[in-house]
Write an enzyme that holds these catalytic residues in place. Structure first.
Site, PDB file in Angstrom:
ATOM      1  N   CYS A  96      62.646  38.189  53.613  1.00 51.45           N
ATOM      2  CA  CYS A  96      63.945  37.938  52.995  1.00 51.45           C
ATOM      3  C   CYS A  96      63.928  38.596  51.617  1.00 51.45           C
ATOM      4  O   CYS A  96      63.131  38.200  50.747  1.00 51.45           O
ATOM      5  CB  CYS A  96      64.225  36.448  52.885  1.00 51.45           C
ATOM      6  SG  CYS A  96      65.886  36.180  52.226  1.00 51.45           S
ATOM      7  N   HIS A 215      70.730  39.518  62.970  1.00 48.36           N
ATOM      8  CA  HIS A 215      71.606  39.772  61.822  1.00 48.36           C
ATOM      9  C   HIS A 215      72.586  40.892  62.187  1.00 48.36           C
ATOM     10  O   HIS A 215      72.190  41.872  62.832  1.00 48.36           O
ATOM     11  CB  HIS A 215      70.813  40.215  60.587  1.00 48.36           C
ATOM     12  CG  HIS A 215      69.983  39.121  59.960  1.00 48.36           C
ATOM     13  ND1 HIS A 215      68.835  38.622  60.533  1.00 48.36           N
ATOM     14  CD2 HIS A 215      70.149  38.438  58.798  1.00 48.36           C
ATOM     15  CE1 HIS A 215      68.329  37.680  59.750  1.00 48.36           C
ATOM     16  NE2 HIS A 215      69.102  37.544  58.698  1.00 48.36           N
ATOM     17  N   CYS A 245      71.889  41.741  50.554  1.00 43.02           N
ATOM     18  CA  CYS A 245      70.893  41.582  51.626  1.00 43.02           C
ATOM     19  C   CYS A 245      69.771  42.622  51.509  1.00 43.02           C
ATOM     20  O   CYS A 245      69.945  43.804  51.869  1.00 43.02           O
ATOM     21  CB  CYS A 245      71.535  41.653  53.011  1.00 43.02           C
ATOM     22  SG  CYS A 245      70.402  41.066  54.290  1.00 43.02           S
TER      23      CYS A 245
HETATM   24  O1  PYC Z   1      68.143  39.449  51.349  1.00 45.24           O
HETATM   25  O2  PYC Z   1      66.966  40.025  53.101  1.00 45.24           O
HETATM   26  C1  PYC Z   1      67.784  39.313  52.557  1.00 45.24           C
HETATM   27  C2  PYC Z   1      68.410  38.210  53.322  1.00 45.24           C
HETATM   28  C3  PYC Z   1      68.236  37.919  54.640  1.00 45.24           C
HETATM   29  C4  PYC Z   1      69.009  36.807  54.921  1.00 45.24           C
HETATM   30  C5  PYC Z   1      69.648  36.438  53.762  1.00 45.24           C
HETATM   31  N1  PYC Z   1      69.269  37.316  52.795  1.00 45.24           N
END
Ligand code: PYC
Length: 322
Positions: A96, A215, A245
Site C-alpha cells: 500500500c 483494484h 494510490c
Molecule cells: O496507495 O497503494 C495505495 C493504496 C492501495 C489501496 C489504497 N491505497
C-alpha cells in the site's frame, strides 16, 4: 504468539487525503513478531485469514471505511527498519503506497532519530523510503509490470470496458477514458460494474497475490494544470482511494512505460479523485519498472484501541449475542 491486538496503541494519519492507521504494540513500538511470523500465525490451510476483529480496526465504527491499517512488525534482517502488513476493511493488501508514506511519517513523528532512508519489509517485497528536505516522503516500490494490455470486459449494463492489467503491489485493471471525471458516485458505480465483470468473467492476472485483480483504476484527463492525469481507484472494500494510490500509480507507470508514453526518470504527476497529487518516476528493470512515488502525509491522531468482547460491532458486523 502475536500479542492480542486489543488495547494496543495506534497513530492515525492521512496521505494526500487517504487515511492510514498504524498499529503499534502496547509499549508504542513494533510488535515483537516479524512479518513472516505474523503471516504464519494468520495463515489457515494455506489461506491468509485476518481475524474479523482485526480487519474491523480499518472499518466503521472504529475508523473511516477508506482506512488502511499498517501493523508494525519487527524487522527480519539487519538492513530492514521494520516489517509491515497492510489491510483494509475487507482484505489484506499486497502493498500500500499511501500507507507506506503514512507509516514513514508516523515513525518520524515518534522518533527524532528516524533515518532519512529506511527499508520496510512488505508481504510482496522490500520497499525503501526517503524523507525529502521539503517534508515529503518518497518510496521506491517493488517491481511493477504490465501483465496484459487492451483486455476487454463485457459490462452487465451493456458496452465494453477495455483496459490494461498491471501489477504495482496489488493487481489493477486500468481503463483510460478521454472524458473528465464525473461525480464520485458515478465513477464508483462505473468502476464497480467493471469489478463485477472481472469476477463474472473470472479474469485473473499473474502469480502474485493469486492473480486477484481487486483494484480498478479509471484514468482521466487531469483537472489540475500541474498534473498529467487524474484517477479514480476503486478498492476491494468498495471505497475509493482519496490519494492518487501509490500501487495504482506504480501499475500505471508500468503500463505507460511499456507503451512508450513516458521515458525513464521523466516526471509523472498523478492527480487523485479528490484533487491531491503524487509525483512519480520510474527506472526500467528486465520485466517492468521500479516506480518512485512522492507525497505528503499528516498525523491526525493517536490513542489506544479498546476491544470490548460485549460490543456487538466488534467484528465490524452487528452481532447480538443469542
Ligand atoms: O496507495 O497503494 C495505495 C493504496 C492501495 C489501496 C489504497 N491505497
Amino acid at each position: 504468539m502475536l500479542p492480542r491486538v486489543r488495547f494496543e496503541r495506534f497513530v492515525d494519519s492521512h496521505t494526500e487525503g487517504e487515511p492510514t492507521r498504524v498499529l503499534l504494540s502496547s509499549s508504542g513500538g513494533p510488535f515483537a513478531q516479524t512479518l513472516d511470523e505474523v503471516l504464519a500465525r494468520w495463515t489457515i490451510d494455506g489461506v491468509l485469514t485476518i481475524p474479523p476483529e482485526v480487519l474491523a480496526l480499518a472499518a466503521h465504527p472504529r475508523a473511516a471505511d477508506a482506512t488502511v491499517c499498517a501493523l508494525l512488525c519487527a524487522p527480519s534482517k539487519a538492513t530492514a527498519h521494520c516489517g509491515v502488513l497492510f489491510w483494509n476493511a475487507s482484505a489484506v493488501l499486497g502493498m500500500c503506497g499511501h500507507a507506506t508514506i503514512g507509516l514513514a511519517r508516523t515513525l518520524a513523528s515518534m522518533d527524532p532519530k528516524f533515518p532519512s532512508h529506511a527499508l520496510f519489509e512488505t508481504r510482496v517485497g522490500d520497499v525503501t523510503i526517503e524523507r525529502r528536505a521539503d517534508g515529503r516522503i518518497a518510496f521506491a516500490n517493488i517491481e511493477s509490470r504490465l501483465h496484459a494490455r487492451d483486455v476487454e470486459l463485457a459490462l452487465e449494463t451493456g458496452g465494453i470496458a477495455r483496459g490494461d492489467v498491471a501489477w504495482g503491489g496489488n493487481w489493477f485493471f486500468i481503463m483510460r477514458l478521454e472524458r473528465p471525471m464525473r461525480s464520485l458516485h458515478e465513477e464508483s458505480v462505473f468502476a464497480s460494474a467493471i469489478a463485477r465483470a472481472i469476477e463474472r468473467e473470472h479474469l485473473r492476472a499473474g502469480p502474485e497475490n493469486n492473480g486477484l485483480i481487486d483494484h480498478v483504476a479509471l484514468i482521466f484527463p487531469p483537472s489540475r494544470h500541474d498534473a498529467d492525469a487524474r484517477n479514480f481507484v476503486l478498492c476491494p472494500n468498495g471505497t475509493f482511494d482519496r490519494s492518487p494510490c501509490g500501487t495504482g500509480t506504480s501499475a500505471l507507470l508500468a503500463s505507460v512505460a511499456a507503451r512508450g508514453q513516458l521515458a525513464p526518470m521523466q516526471l509523472w504527476r498523478q492527480e487523485s479523485a479528490i484533487g491531491s497529487l503524487f509525483e512519480a518516476q520510474y527506472t526500467l528493470t528486465s520485466r517492468g519498472v521500479i516506480a518512485t512515488i512522492c507525497g505528503r502525509a499528516f498525523i491526525i491522531g493517536h490513542g489506544t484501541l479498546v476491544d470490548s468482547v460485549s460490543d456487538p460491532a466488534r467484528t465490524g458486523c452487528w452481532e447480538e449475542p443469542v
